[in-house]
Design a protein around this motif. Structure first.
Motif, short mmCIF file in Angstrom:
data_model
loop_
_atom_site.label_atom_id
_atom_site.label_comp_id
_atom_site.label_asym_id
_atom_site.label_seq_id
_atom_site.Cartn_x
_atom_site.Cartn_y
_atom_site.Cartn_z
N PHE A 1 0.88 -1.12 -0.13
CA PHE A 1 -0.07 0.06 -0.09
C PHE A 1 0.85 1.21 0.09
CE2 PHE A 1 -2.82 2.98 2.60
CZ PHE A 1 -3.58 3.35 1.50
N ALA A 2 1.95 1.29 0.71
CA ALA A 2 2.72 2.40 0.73
C ALA A 2 3.35 2.81 -0.73
CB ALA A 2 3.88 2.07 1.82
N GLU A 3 3.63 1.49 -1.30
CA GLU A 3 4.30 1.65 -2.72
C GLU A 3 2.99 2.22 -3.69
OE1 GLU A 3 7.83 -1.63 -3.21
OE2 GLU A 3 5.62 -2.13 -3.18
N TYR A 4 1.95 1.91 -3.55
CA TYR A 4 0.68 2.03 -4.31
C TYR A 4 0.70 3.84 -4.14
CZ TYR A 4 -3.80 1.91 -6.27
OH TYR A 4 -4.95 1.93 -7.13
N ILE A 5 0.78 4.26 -2.85
CA ILE A 5 0.51 5.56 -2.64
C ILE A 5 1.54 6.41 -3.49
CG2 ILE A 5 0.93 7.56 -0.69
CD1 ILE A 5 -0.65 5.58 1.24
N LYS B 1 0.71 6.77 -6.90
CA LYS B 1 -0.38 7.49 -7.13
C LYS B 1 -0.12 9.24 -7.12
CE LYS B 1 -3.36 4.77 -8.87
NZ LYS B 1 -3.78 4.67 -10.43
N ARG B 2 1.14 9.34 -6.38
CA ARG B 2 1.40 10.62 -5.99
C ARG B 2 1.71 11.58 -7.11
NH1 ARG B 2 3.35 12.05 -1.09
NH2 ARG B 2 3.86 9.84 -0.48
N PRO B 3 1.25 12.80 -7.37
CA PRO B 3 0.36 13.39 -6.37
C PRO B 3 -0.98 13.71 -6.72
CG PRO B 3 1.88 15.10 -7.71
CD PRO B 3 2.11 13.71 -8.34
N ASP B 4 -1.94 12.99 -6.43
CA ASP B 4 -3.22 13.07 -6.97
C ASP B 4 -4.27 13.74 -6.13
OD1 ASP B 4 -4.16 11.06 -5.54
OD2 ASP B 4 -4.72 9.60 -7.03
N GLY B 5 -3.83 13.95 -4.85
CA GLY B 5 -4.42 14.87 -3.99
C GLY B 5 -5.42 13.93 -3.00
N ARG B 6 -5.53 12.66 -3.32
CA ARG B 6 -6.35 11.80 -2.43
C ARG B 6 -5.51 11.36 -1.00
NH1 ARG B 6 -8.42 7.27 -6.31
NH2 ARG B 6 -6.50 7.80 -7.38
N THR B 7 -6.20 11.09 -0.02
CA THR B 7 -5.82 10.88 1.38
C THR B 7 -5.43 9.33 1.27
OG1 THR B 7 -7.85 10.39 2.33
CG2 THR B 7 -7.22 12.37 2.73
N PRO B 8 -4.57 8.96 2.14
CA PRO B 8 -4.23 7.44 2.17
C PRO B 8 -5.46 6.43 2.32
CG PRO B 8 -2.76 8.70 3.36
CD PRO B 8 -3.81 9.62 3.03
N LYS B 9 -6.29 6.83 3.15
CA LYS B 9 -7.66 6.09 3.18
C LYS B 9 -8.50 6.17 2.10
CE LYS B 9 -7.71 6.05 8.48
NZ LYS B 9 -8.47 6.49 9.55
N GLU B 10 -8.66 7.13 1.29
CA GLU B 10 -9.32 7.16 0.08
C GLU B 10 -8.55 6.35 -0.96
OE1 GLU B 10 -11.18 11.73 0.12
OE2 GLU B 10 -9.00 11.43 -0.70
N LEU B 11 -7.34 6.23 -1.19
CA LEU B 11 -6.50 5.49 -1.99
C LEU B 11 -6.68 4.01 -1.44
CD1 LEU B 11 -3.43 7.55 -2.55
CD2 LEU B 11 -4.95 6.82 -4.27
N LEU B 12 -6.86 3.75 -0.23
CA LEU B 12 -6.89 2.21 0.35
C LEU B 12 -8.29 1.69 -0.22
CD1 LEU B 12 -5.86 0.31 2.27
CD2 LEU B 12 -7.46 1.23 4.13
N THR B 13 -9.27 2.37 -0.29
CA THR B 13 -10.28 1.77 -1.03
C THR B 13 -10.12 1.33 -2.50
OG1 THR B 13 -11.77 3.04 0.32
CG2 THR B 13 -12.62 2.20 -1.87
N GLU B 14 -9.54 2.15 -3.38
CA GLU B 14 -9.10 1.68 -4.46
C GLU B 14 -7.96 0.73 -4.58
OE1 GLU B 14 -8.37 4.80 -7.78
OE2 GLU B 14 -6.25 4.24 -7.60
N PHE C 1 -2.12 0.19 9.93
CA PHE C 1 -1.16 -1.04 10.08
C PHE C 1 -0.28 -1.11 8.81
CE2 PHE C 1 -0.43 -5.70 9.52
CZ PHE C 1 0.18 -5.82 10.75
N LEU C 2 -1.05 -0.98 7.48
CA LEU C 2 -0.31 -1.12 6.24
C LEU C 2 1.04 -0.26 6.22
CD1 LEU C 2 -2.99 -1.87 3.73
CD2 LEU C 2 -1.30 -3.46 4.87
N LEU C 3 1.00 1.01 6.74
CA LEU C 3 1.96 2.05 6.39
C LEU C 3 2.97 2.24 7.72
CD1 LEU C 3 -0.38 5.01 4.96
CD2 LEU C 3 1.20 3.47 3.92
N SER C 4 2.55 1.30 8.61
CA SER C 4 3.52 1.49 9.71
C SER C 4 4.95 1.01 9.41
CB SER C 4 3.26 0.30 10.90
OG SER C 4 3.29 -0.97 10.56
N VAL C 5 5.81 1.55 9.85
CA VAL C 5 7.24 1.25 9.53
C VAL C 5 7.64 -0.08 9.82
CG1 VAL C 5 9.62 2.18 9.62
CG2 VAL C 5 7.85 3.74 9.75
#
Length: 398
Positions: free
Chosen positions: A145-149, A152-165, A393-397
């Motif tokens: 998920f971190a790589e997916y973000i 998709k950067r920078p399309d302005g959506r929040t991580p939780k919005e991108l999570l649904t996708e 959880f997915l974005l935790s280091v």
């Protein structure tokens, strides 16, 4: 090209170590791009371009048949100077006996070797014969998920919005790089699926009853995140008027694993402290492999959340098991050296919180315990059990 730093860091760890670095994973998960990243990093660190040899071996390029000697000689011809050569060899499994060529290059030349592959030839017994103790295998998965973000950067959506996708579209890089609707994305993934099934399994293993094999695959896809046995598949097929031996089912499961379509998760008895050989679970290399075959249904999300968490734990270097605590089940027991964490996964709280938390509280050790959920309001701590949103959880280091 978007860098995947996790894999680049791993490869840097083993740079110039006299081991063959094998990157293995399902087709189109990004292995070739990782080799390109490595090449750029080598150049930036002062390695001259003529000492980096990149070769891609595809079946289309070598229809006449390339031998391991051809492979060896072709590479040696490019090594015209002195000093260390960095060999980046993509899809080597297309060359029968590639292990012999790579072993000779490791022994007889000043080389640092990186290879990729995406099917069972890469994991053949020949590796044990020719490269025993001389290789490191690195699993390459589709995007976290971190790589997916990052893709998709920078399309302005929040991580939780991108999570649904991310949950719906999966993590194949080719999909993440585009702006596809669901239908187009699933068509792309279905193409990847068919190339794996056709090239890496049915053709290679001479499967003649393709319809029956597809029915077994469909059963596995439908039952992601559920325990089942080969006998259960045989019984199910019998109920449909089809006949298949248990041995054939075992073969199908093994071939799907070796093509990196499915990953086996064994059960671990927390009382007896032993790995159990029955009632395993299987997870798909990417959630989109289920949706491209069966369509997206909201009720299937719960099982695929498990799928996503399983691979996140694997990416973080954990060995992952299903936990059996007497009659109770813990979704995941994740072990990394002397560390351990327990994870329960559920779509919504609080309806399920009593069961999920109670199962974890019965474990009397002091290792971290998590309930991972999509519920926006259900974060916190219950008697030491951490309730965390899936995105967190997915974005935790760790």
């Amino acid at each position: 090209m978007i860098v995947r730093p996790h894999y680049l860091a791993l490869l840097k760890t083993y740079r110039d170590v006299p081991l063959v670095k094998i990157l293995a994973g399902i087709r189109r998960c990004g292995k070739s791009t990782i080799l390109e990243m490595l090449k750029e990093d080598l150049l930036e660190n002062g390695v001259s371009a003529d000492h980096i040899i990149s070769m891609r071996y595809t079946s289309e390029d070598f229809d006449d048949g390339m031998t391991d000697k051809d492979m060896y000689n072709g590479i040696r011809e490019k090594m015209t100077g002195s000093g260390r050569y960095y060999l980046l060899l993509d899809e080597v499994q297309e060359i029968t006996g590639w292990e012999k060529a790579v072993n000779s290059l490791l022994e007889n030349a000043d080389t640092d070797i990186y290879v990729t592959g995406s099917n069972s030839r890469l994991m053949s017994g020949e590796i044990s014969t020719y490269l025993t103790g001389r290789y490191i295998s690195i699993s390459v998965f589709t995007l976290s998920f971190a790589e997916y973000i990052e893709f998709k950067r920078p399309d302005g959506r929040t991580p939780k919005e991108l999570l649904t996708e991310y949950i719906r579209m999966g993590g194949f890089p080719i999909v993440a790089l585009g702006s596809f609707d669901e239908n187009a994305a699933y068509q792309i993934v279905e193409g990847i699926y068919h190339s794996v099934i056709t090239s890496d399994i049915t053709r290679r293993h001479n499967i003649t009853n393709f319809d029956l094999f597809n029915r077994v695959v469909k059963y596995i896809v439908e039952n992601v995140g559920k325990t089942f046995s080969a006998n259960a598949i045989v019984k199910f097929l019998k109920s449909e008027g089809r006949s298949l031996s248990v041995e054939s089912v075992y073969n199908y499961l093994e071939w799907l694993e070796k093509a990196f379509v499915i990953y086996r998760c064994q059960r671990y008895d927390l009382q007896g402290k032993s790995v159990l050989k029955t009632q395993e679970k299987f997870y798909l290399a990417d959630a989109s492999l289920k949706y491209c075959r069966l369509g997206f249904h909201p009720e299937s999300v719960a099982a695929m959340l498990e799928n996503i968490v399983y691979f996140e734990l694997r990416r973080k270097g954990y060995e992952v098991y299903i936990g059996k605590n007497e009659t109770k089940e813990i979704d995941f027991v994740a072990v990394r050296r002397d560390e351990r964490i327990y994870v329960q996964v559920c779509r919504n709280l609080p309806e399920e919180s009593d069961r999920e938390v109670a199962n974890l509280l019965e474990l009397k050790d002091h290792y971290p315990k998590y309930v991972v959920t999509l519920d926006e309001l259900a974060t916190g701590n219950i008697n030491g059990v951490k309730i965390v949103h899936l995105a967190e959880f997915l974005l935790s280091v760790d």
